[in-house]
Design an enzyme around this catalytic site. Structure first.
Site, mmCIF file in Angstrom:
data_model
loop_
_atom_site.group_PDB
_atom_site.id
_atom_site.type_symbol
_atom_site.label_atom_id
_atom_site.label_comp_id
_atom_site.label_asym_id
_atom_site.label_seq_id
_atom_site.Cartn_x
_atom_site.Cartn_y
_atom_site.Cartn_z
ATOM 1 N N ARG A 41 5.851 26.179 -10.175
ATOM 2 C CA ARG A 41 5.201 27.425 -10.621
ATOM 3 C C ARG A 41 5.553 28.512 -9.651
ATOM 4 O O ARG A 41 5.544 28.032 -8.410
ATOM 5 C CB ARG A 41 4.047 27.587 -11.208
ATOM 6 C CG ARG A 41 3.657 29.560 -10.706
ATOM 7 C CD ARG A 41 1.932 29.849 -10.850
ATOM 8 N NE ARG A 41 1.790 29.733 -12.361
ATOM 9 C CZ ARG A 41 0.363 30.415 -12.814
ATOM 10 N NH1 ARG A 41 -0.050 30.697 -12.811
ATOM 11 N NH2 ARG A 41 1.050 29.938 -14.287
ATOM 12 N N HIS B 258 7.416 31.267 -19.414
ATOM 13 C CA HIS B 258 5.622 30.588 -19.249
ATOM 14 C C HIS B 258 5.414 29.507 -20.629
ATOM 15 O O HIS B 258 4.896 30.027 -21.523
ATOM 16 C CB HIS B 258 4.615 31.911 -19.508
ATOM 17 C CG HIS B 258 3.374 30.926 -18.966
ATOM 18 N ND1 HIS B 258 3.219 29.736 -18.292
ATOM 19 C CD2 HIS B 258 2.230 31.658 -18.740
ATOM 20 C CE1 HIS B 258 2.026 29.327 -17.792
ATOM 21 N NE2 HIS B 258 1.116 30.775 -18.059
ATOM 22 N N GLN C 97 2.174 27.974 -21.938
ATOM 23 C CA GLN C 97 1.292 29.010 -22.262
ATOM 24 C C GLN C 97 1.826 29.295 -23.876
ATOM 25 O O GLN C 97 0.612 29.176 -24.256
ATOM 26 C CB GLN C 97 1.721 30.469 -21.015
ATOM 27 C CG GLN C 97 0.839 31.571 -21.802
ATOM 28 C CD GLN C 97 -0.567 31.013 -21.532
ATOM 29 O OE1 GLN C 97 -1.612 30.228 -20.695
ATOM 30 N NE2 GLN C 97 -2.247 31.185 -22.523
ATOM 31 N N ASP D 108 -1.008 40.797 -22.038
ATOM 32 C CA ASP D 108 -0.832 40.188 -20.509
ATOM 33 C C ASP D 108 -1.024 41.459 -19.422
ATOM 34 O O ASP D 108 -0.973 42.788 -19.933
ATOM 35 C CB ASP D 108 -0.092 39.371 -20.682
ATOM 36 C CG ASP D 108 0.168 38.575 -19.679
ATOM 37 O OD1 ASP D 108 -0.551 38.288 -18.856
ATOM 38 O OD2 ASP D 108 1.956 38.446 -18.928
ATOM 39 N N CYS E 291 -3.051 35.175 -22.320
ATOM 40 C CA CYS E 291 -2.864 34.962 -21.769
ATOM 41 C C CYS E 291 -4.093 34.026 -20.306
ATOM 42 O O CYS E 291 -4.451 33.310 -19.603
ATOM 43 C CB CYS E 291 -1.722 34.581 -20.950
ATOM 44 S SG CYS E 291 -1.534 35.466 -20.139
ATOM 45 N N ARG F 183 -4.762 24.850 -22.718
ATOM 46 C CA ARG F 183 -4.484 24.361 -21.200
ATOM 47 C C ARG F 183 -4.574 22.873 -21.454
ATOM 48 O O ARG F 183 -3.636 22.504 -20.980
ATOM 49 C CB ARG F 183 -4.350 25.952 -20.544
ATOM 50 C CG ARG F 183 -4.300 27.134 -20.792
ATOM 51 C CD ARG F 183 -2.125 27.215 -21.442
ATOM 52 N NE ARG F 183 -1.718 26.626 -20.395
ATOM 53 C CZ ARG F 183 -1.385 27.475 -19.028
ATOM 54 N NH1 ARG F 183 -1.574 28.886 -19.315
ATOM 55 N NH2 ARG F 183 -0.622 26.601 -18.195
HETATM 56 N N1 CP Z 1 -2.488 31.708 -17.690
HETATM 57 C C1 CP Z 1 -2.746 30.965 -16.784
HETATM 58 O O1 CP Z 1 -1.438 30.571 -16.823
HETATM 59 O O2 CP Z 1 -2.972 30.970 -15.893
HETATM 60 P P1 CP Z 1 -3.136 31.228 -14.396
HETATM 61 O O3 CP Z 1 -2.190 31.858 -13.897
HETATM 62 O O4 CP Z 1 -4.238 30.513 -13.912
HETATM 63 O O5 CP Z 1 -2.480 29.520 -13.843
HETATM 64 N N1 NVA Z 2 2.882 37.650 -16.995
HETATM 65 C C1 NVA Z 2 1.590 36.951 -16.193
HETATM 66 C C2 NVA Z 2 1.477 35.763 -16.666
HETATM 67 C C3 NVA Z 2 -0.137 35.204 -15.273
HETATM 68 C C4 NVA Z 2 -0.152 33.642 -15.902
HETATM 69 C C5 NVA Z 2 2.209 37.279 -14.673
HETATM 70 O O1 NVA Z 2 3.340 35.913 -14.456
HETATM 71 O O2 NVA Z 2 1.534 36.930 -13.241
#
Ligand code: CP
Ligand code: NVA
Length: 303
Positions: A102, A129, A132, A222, A262, A290
């Site tokens: 990540r 993502h 997701q 989101d 999400c 997920r």
């Molecule tokens: N939706 C999602 O990716 O959640 P987290 O940021 O908690 O991993």
């Molecule tokens: N758009 C958000 C998604 C989190 C799962 C972010 O990048 O923080």
């Protein structure tokens, strides 16, 4: 080698294979089966940003499949300049069968794919993502029994989640509408790439949330401020206020429409409690899927 760096990088067949596998693994778990498909294998997760769902779903997936997982923060991994990224990637690759990341920059995920010698999975970057969006497609199939012909309307920021949803719609024959404030649209470069890659994709862009959700089967939102954008929070809160998903906005969608997010959600900002906890909401099935999807990605990538 099978990487999942973005949905653009997958073929149509890959997407369908991963989704079919996720469905199968979910029904096997429902029957009490936890096949040790990845016995003895090691997943290393390297995360530069916080996570609940992504980190946990991959860890649980690995454990249920008989493997193990290791977690490293950006600092633990030495990504703050301790050594070259290519060296970190090669060392982690030597201890791991598969790596999930990540990141802020998508290029870090691409660098790991280049240097680690092991399959690499994108667990969110500033750009996209993919896990997701794939899990969301599983949820949509469960709720509607199909993908083809459905219309997904995304309301809010033209961010990483919006990008992967647009690509997933392109792969699966759904149409994609997006309603954003001016200045927060999908990038022009992305829109031209997605149109070239999926010439049949019906893509509507609007700065009016009601227009975007008109006739939609799915209304998706989101957070207005993504991880890494915290300095812009106050400005964004003002600019996005007309884009909140309320029961009234849901009424502009199809009568049978479902709501998706999400998570994590900022309740009272991009969505009201009434919508999030209401009968149209699919948020928590999305979160559960997920894990089923994480399993299928791991099995798909590791053969
Ligand atoms: N939706 C999602 O990716 O959640 P987290 O940021 O908690 O991993
Ligand atoms: N758009 C958000 C998604 C989190 C799962 C972010 O990048 O923080």
């Amino acid at each position: 080698m099978r990487h999942l760096t973005s949905l653009f990088a997958l073929s149509n067949d890959d997407v369908r294979e991963i989704l079919a596998l996720a469905r199968d693994l979910k029904s096997r778990l429902r029957r009490g089966e936890r096949p040790a498909l990845l016995a003895g294998q090691v997943l290393t997760q390297v995360f530069e940003k916080p996570s609940l769902r992504t980190r946990l779903s991959f860890e649980a997936a690995m454990m249920q499949l008989g493997g193990s997982s290791i977690f490293l923060s950006r600092k633990d991994a030495g990504l703050e300049g301790r050594e070259a990224v290519s060296d970190v990637a090669r060392v982690i690759g030597g201890y791991s069968d598969i790596i999930a990341l990540r990141t802020y920059a998508q290029s870090l995920i691409d660098d790991f794919a280049r240097w680690s010698g092991k399959p690499v999975v994108n667990g969110l970057s500033d750009d996209c993502h993919p896990c997701q969006a794939l899990a969301d497609m599983q949820t949509i199939q469960e709720a509607f029994g199909q993908w083809s012909g459905l219309r997904l309307a995304y309301v809010g920021d033209g961010n990483n989640v919006a990008v992967s949803l647009a690509e997933a719609c392109g792969h699966l024959g759904m149409s994609f509408a997006i309603g954003t404030p001016q200045g927060y649209e999908l990038s022009r470069d992305f829109v031209s790439r997605v149109r070239r890659r999926f010439p049949k994709l019906e893509l509507l862009e609007s700065n009016d949330p009601h227009e975007a959700v008109k006739d939609a089967d799915i209304v998706y939102t989101d957070v207005w401020t993504s991880m890494g954008q915290e300095d812009e929070k106050d400005t964004r809160q003002k600019i996005f206020s007309a884009f909140q998903v309320t029961p009234e906005l849901m009424q502009s969608a199809a009568r049978s429409a479902r709501f998706m997010h999400c998570l994590p959600a900022r309740r009272g900002q991009e969505v009201t409690d009434e919508v999030m906890d209401g009968p149209q909401s699919l948020c928590f099935p999305q979160a559960e899927n997920r894990m089923h999807l994480a399993k299928s990605v791991l099995v798909w990538a590791l053969g």
